[in-house]
Design a protein around this motif. Structure first.
Motif, PDB file in Angstrom:
ATOM      1  N   LEU A  57      32.816  30.489  74.785  1.00 31.79           N
ATOM      2  CA  LEU A  57      32.292  31.781  74.370  1.00 31.79           C
ATOM      3  C   LEU A  57      32.056  32.616  75.617  1.00 31.79           C
ATOM      4  N   LYS A  58      32.571  33.856  75.621  1.00 30.72           N
ATOM      5  CA  LYS A  58      32.394  34.731  76.767  1.00 30.72           C
ATOM      6  C   LYS A  58      31.936  36.101  76.286  1.00 30.72           C
ATOM      7  N   PRO A  59      31.110  36.772  77.093  1.00 34.50           N
ATOM      8  CA  PRO A  59      30.734  38.138  76.719  1.00 34.50           C
ATOM      9  C   PRO A  59      31.975  39.007  76.648  1.00 34.50           C
ATOM     10  N   LEU A  60      31.963  39.989  75.756  1.00 31.57           N
ATOM     11  CA  LEU A  60      33.070  40.939  75.700  1.00 31.57           C
ATOM     12  C   LEU A  60      33.108  41.710  77.010  1.00 31.57           C
ATOM     13  N   PRO A  61      34.292  41.900  77.571  1.00 31.71           N
ATOM     14  CA  PRO A  61      34.366  42.703  78.788  1.00 31.71           C
ATOM     15  C   PRO A  61      33.926  44.133  78.487  1.00 31.71           C
ATOM     16  N   GLN A  62      33.209  44.712  79.415  1.00 34.09           N
ATOM     17  CA  GLN A  62      32.763  46.089  79.238  1.00 34.09           C
ATOM     18  C   GLN A  62      33.960  47.021  79.377  1.00 34.09           C
ATOM     19  N   ALA A  63      34.086  47.915  78.428  1.00 30.08           N
ATOM     20  CA  ALA A  63      35.183  48.883  78.469  1.00 30.08           C
ATOM     21  C   ALA A  63      34.977  49.833  79.644  1.00 30.08           C
ATOM     22  N   VAL A  64      36.040  50.098  80.348  1.00 30.48           N
ATOM     23  CA  VAL A  64      35.987  51.041  81.456  1.00 30.48           C
ATOM     24  C   VAL A  64      36.377  52.399  80.913  1.00 30.48           C
ATOM     25  N   ASP A  65      35.574  53.392  81.208  1.00 30.35           N
ATOM     26  CA  ASP A  65      35.833  54.737  80.709  1.00 30.35           C
ATOM     27  C   ASP A  65      36.457  55.573  81.820  1.00 30.35           C
ATOM     28  N   PHE A  66      37.672  56.026  81.590  1.00 32.88           N
ATOM     29  CA  PHE A  66      38.399  56.817  82.569  1.00 32.88           C
ATOM     30  C   PHE A  66      38.319  58.319  82.271  1.00 32.88           C
TER      31      PHE A  66
END
Length: 130
Positions: A57-66
């Motif tokens: 189980l891994k945390p969801l990667p944080q979305a990068v906002d461009f």
């Protein structure tokens, strides 16, 4: 806690592992220990991977906002008003598919490199080959 030291040439990495026995309910549900949850900064969802005979189980990667970068580029290109808004929306929608394609391409390259024991890894990563 298990602390293992890996040495690869000049690189040393510390691997700290914590384990805790948890119960699986009749509905296949588990409770993530609070200390694990807090340490990893887990939100309302996780990524669940099956690796051989393990569940990870891994945390969801944080979305990068461009958004800022996209807007800066569009302004440099001379967009303004309604055309700026429509072009911004169009380009922002193109980011996720482009990143997904890059990830898939990287996975394929890695797979082929592993299968072929490709000497190009030395060019990419220096002296990591033993």
């Amino acid at each position: 806690m298990v602390n293992t030291l890996y040495e690869t040439g000049k690189l040393k990495m510390q691997d700290s592992r914590k384990a805790k026995h948890i119960r699986v309910s009749e509905k296949r549900q588990i409770t993530i220990p609070k200390s694990f949850y807090d340490t990893l900064g887990i939100g309302s969802e996780v990524v669940c991977e099956l690796r051989g005979n393990e569940i990870v189980l891994k945390p969801l990667p944080q979305a990068v906002d461009f958004s800022t970068e996209i807007l800066e580029e569009l302004i440099r290109e001379g967009y303004e008003g309604e055309t700026l808004l429509s072009e911004f929306q169009k380009r922002k929608q193109q980011i996720r598919p482009a990143v997904e394609r890059l990830v898939e391409e990287a996975k394929e390259i890695a797979k082929k490199t592993i299968e072929n024991d490709d000497d190009n890894t030395e060019l990419l990563f220096g002296d990591v080959k033993e």
